[in-house]
Design a protein around this motif. Structure first.
Motif, PDB file in Angstrom:
ATOM      1  N   LYS A   1       9.898   0.547   8.634  1.00  0.00           N
ATOM      2  CA  LYS A   1      10.699  -0.022   9.727  1.00  0.00           C
ATOM      3  C   LYS A   1      11.361   1.064  10.565  1.00  0.00           C
ATOM      4  N   GLU A   2      11.899   2.069   9.866  1.00  0.00           N
ATOM      5  CA  GLU A   2      12.610   3.153  10.566  1.00  0.00           C
ATOM      6  C   GLU A   2      11.687   3.938  11.491  1.00  0.00           C
ATOM      7  N   ALA A   3      10.389   3.936  11.167  1.00  0.00           N
ATOM      8  CA  ALA A   3       9.433   4.721  11.960  1.00  0.00           C
ATOM      9  C   ALA A   3       8.851   3.926  13.128  1.00  0.00           C
ATOM     10  N   LEU A   4       9.185   2.638  13.212  1.00  0.00           N
ATOM     11  CA  LEU A   4       8.554   1.790  14.234  1.00  0.00           C
ATOM     12  C   LEU A   4       9.466   1.573  15.440  1.00  0.00           C
TER      13      LEU A   4
ATOM     14  N   PHE B   1       0.841  -1.207   0.000  1.00  0.00           N
ATOM     15  CA  PHE B   1       0.000   0.000   0.000  1.00  0.00           C
ATOM     16  C   PHE B   1       0.872   1.252   0.000  1.00  0.00           C
ATOM     17  N   ASN B   2       0.316   2.336  -0.547  1.00  0.00           N
ATOM     18  CA  ASN B   2       1.038   3.616  -0.535  1.00  0.00           C
ATOM     19  C   ASN B   2       0.815   4.320   0.800  1.00  0.00           C
ATOM     20  N   ASN B   3       1.653   5.308   1.087  1.00  0.00           N
ATOM     21  CA  ASN B   3       1.525   6.132   2.297  1.00  0.00           C
ATOM     22  C   ASN B   3       1.409   5.294   3.562  1.00  0.00           C
ATOM     23  N   ILE B   4       2.318   4.357   3.706  1.00  0.00           N
ATOM     24  CA  ILE B   4       2.321   3.535   4.906  1.00  0.00           C
ATOM     25  C   ILE B   4       3.548   3.954   5.714  1.00  0.00           C
ATOM     26  N   ASN B   5       3.294   4.696   6.799  1.00  0.00           N
ATOM     27  CA  ASN B   5       4.402   5.361   7.493  1.00  0.00           C
ATOM     28  C   ASN B   5       4.588   4.979   8.951  1.00  0.00           C
ATOM     29  N   ASN B   6       3.566   4.442   9.585  1.00  0.00           N
ATOM     30  CA  ASN B   6       3.682   4.199  11.033  1.00  0.00           C
ATOM     31  C   ASN B   6       2.667   3.153  11.514  1.00  0.00           C
TER      32      ASN B   6
END
Ligand code: SF4
Ligand code: SF4
Length: 463
Positions: free
Chosen positions: A325-328, A87-92
């Motif tokens: 990953k970096e945002a989690l 999916f697009n715009n998956i950030n957090n």
């Protein structure tokens, strides 16, 4: 000798016999005979390469669809980490929760992330690798196609396999336990349904590794469920439920190197794409690697994000997963980490399957291999594939096994036609000056007619 269940099969009417797939199969499991592809079941490792290759869509993956929810009273979805990268715009975490909420809107009663199982397996792998130096390098067993490949082609490497169940199996067991506690229902009334990125894991649920029966009941492809989730995603994003339990350690498993990086050691190697995997295994068999602790191998390019049942370009999906990953946080919750280590280990040995062995014992195999080599010497060694086998060597093996004959080689056939034609021309010239009403003349005439009929038969058989 068909010990394995397979998810990949052929729709014969769609196959044009183009021979494209025979060249891509890593185990030379495909032949084209009578104008149609056929898979030698004991050689197939369900990697899905032929599904990717076939432009006629003649190769398919036999999987389940959303209607399988009706088979159970209570259902739990197990989304693979690679699903998020589609999916697009998956950030957090909020975006993951929106996807998980949309899955519930499709009719599932609960959802349990495979990434949570991956975090448990990561912790157990770290301990196992540290405690088993004698087995280094330890080879990951998360990709079922890689394990099957080792079982049929690399018997010397079986002792290097990590004897742990894959994350999807651990997640399935935890999901079932939670569902039974929550509902009081018996196990048969609960359906644990995996949302799979690949053919390999679809096959795995019917033929699990290191256990008799998998906890997973059904497998739906990401490709099938993706448009259904997408249709609910906007609504789910308005008020997502707090469903996510995994963090970056588990979600990182969706892309190549994710499993190895989670072990927090530099002494690892990772390779993806089935051809690269074969090369690494060959070198590993030749003991070309030095002090490695761990080897991660993924049959699909890019890791699970490159599975044949995904929808996004694997390179884009890989980047999205990296960003996510970096945002989690490292782990999102501790909920799933109570599982006992005993539940993680293989209970049934994973053994060598000698499907490529020519004879029943060593002496017989050597004798048959000599026959293969003698036949092979007659071939032009062009590996053209016109005979329906991927290489001249493969055709020679087929002949020794009684599954083909030399005239299937178009070059040998051409040579034979040339020889008959020359012989018949000489005969015709002799006959013009000699008496044609003799038994010898009639016998030779019959011989030519028979030879031409046999060649015609061989040509037609392979059309
Ligand atoms: S790629 Fe293989 S399965 Fe597809 S049409 Fe060609 S021979 Fe048939
Ligand atoms: S799934 Fe893979 S191993 Fe099986 S026939 Fe297709 S290419 Fe070969």
């Amino acid at each position: 000798m068909n010990k394995f269940f397979h998810s990949v099969s052929l729709i014969e009417e769609l196959c044009s016999g183009c021979i494209n797939c025979i060249k891509r199969c890593p185990t030379q499991a495909i032949r084209v005979r009578h104008g149609k592809a056929c898979i030698t079941k004991e050689f197939c490792i369900d990697c899905g390469e032929c599904v990717r290759t076939c432009q006629n869509h003649a190769k398919v993956i036999n999987r389940d669809f959303i209607k399988c929810l009706n088979d159970f009273e209570y259902t739990v979805a197990l989304p693979a980490p690679s699903l998020y990268s589609q999916f697009n715009n998956i950030n957090n975490i909020t975006d993951i929760n929106a996807i998980l909420t949309a899955i519930l809107m499709l009719g599932f009663d609960d959802v349990y992330e495979v990434a949570a199982g991956a975090e448990v397996v990561t912790a157990a792998t770290k301990d196992y690798v540290n405690d088993h130096k004698e087995q280094w390098p330890i080879v990951s067993t998360a990709c079922p196609s890689v394990v099957r490949l080792i079982r049929v082609r690399f018997p010397n490497l079986i002792d290097h396999l990590l004897p742990l169940h894959p994350p999807v199996e651990i997640a399935a067991a935890a999901a079932r336990k939670r569902a039974m506690e929550k509902t009081g229902l018996s196990s048969e009334k609960i359906g644990i349904i995996f949302i799979s990125p690949c053919s390999s894991k679809v096959a795995y649920i019917k033929e699990p590794l290191g256990m008799e029966k998998s906890s997973i009941d059904r497998a739906i492809g990401i490709t099938d469920i993706y448009p259904l989730i997408l249709a609910h995603l906007q609504e789910a994003s308005l008020s997502p439920l707090d469903l996510a339990i995994a963090g970056r350690v588990g979600i990182g498993w969706g892309r190549s190197s994710g499993e190895a990086l989670a072990l927090e050691t530099d002494e690892y190697l990772s390779a993806d794409g089935i051809e690269n995997v074969v090369h690494v295994l060959e070198d590993l068999e030749d003991e070309k690697f030095g002090d490695l602790r761990f080897i991660e191998l993924d049959a699909c390019s890019g890791g699970c994000v490159g599975g044949v049942l995904t929808v996004e370009n694997p390179f884009i999906a890989k980047t999205k997963l990296k960003k996510l990953k970096e945002a989690l946080p490292k782990r999102h919750t501790e909920e799933h980490r109570e599982m006992s280590y005993d539940d993680l280990y293989w209970k049934v040995d994973v053994v060598y399957e000698p499907v490529f062995q020519l004879g029943d014992n060593f002496i017989e195999s050597v004798a048959l291999m000599n026959q293969v080599n003698n036949i092979y010497e007659k071939f032009p060694k062009l590996d053209c594939g016109i005979c329906g086998a991927p290489t001249c060597k493969a055709l020679a093996e087929d002949i020794v096994k009684g599954n083909a004959n030399e005239n299937q080689c178009i070059h040998i056939l051409k040579q034979q036609i040339h020889e008959i034609s020359q012989d018949a021309t000489t005969f015709a010239n002799d006959s013009a000056i000699n008496n044609t009403n003799t038994p010898d003349y009639i016998a030779r005439l019959k011989k030519y007619i028979n030879q031409i009929a046999m060649l015609d038969n061989d040509l037609n058989r392979e059309e």
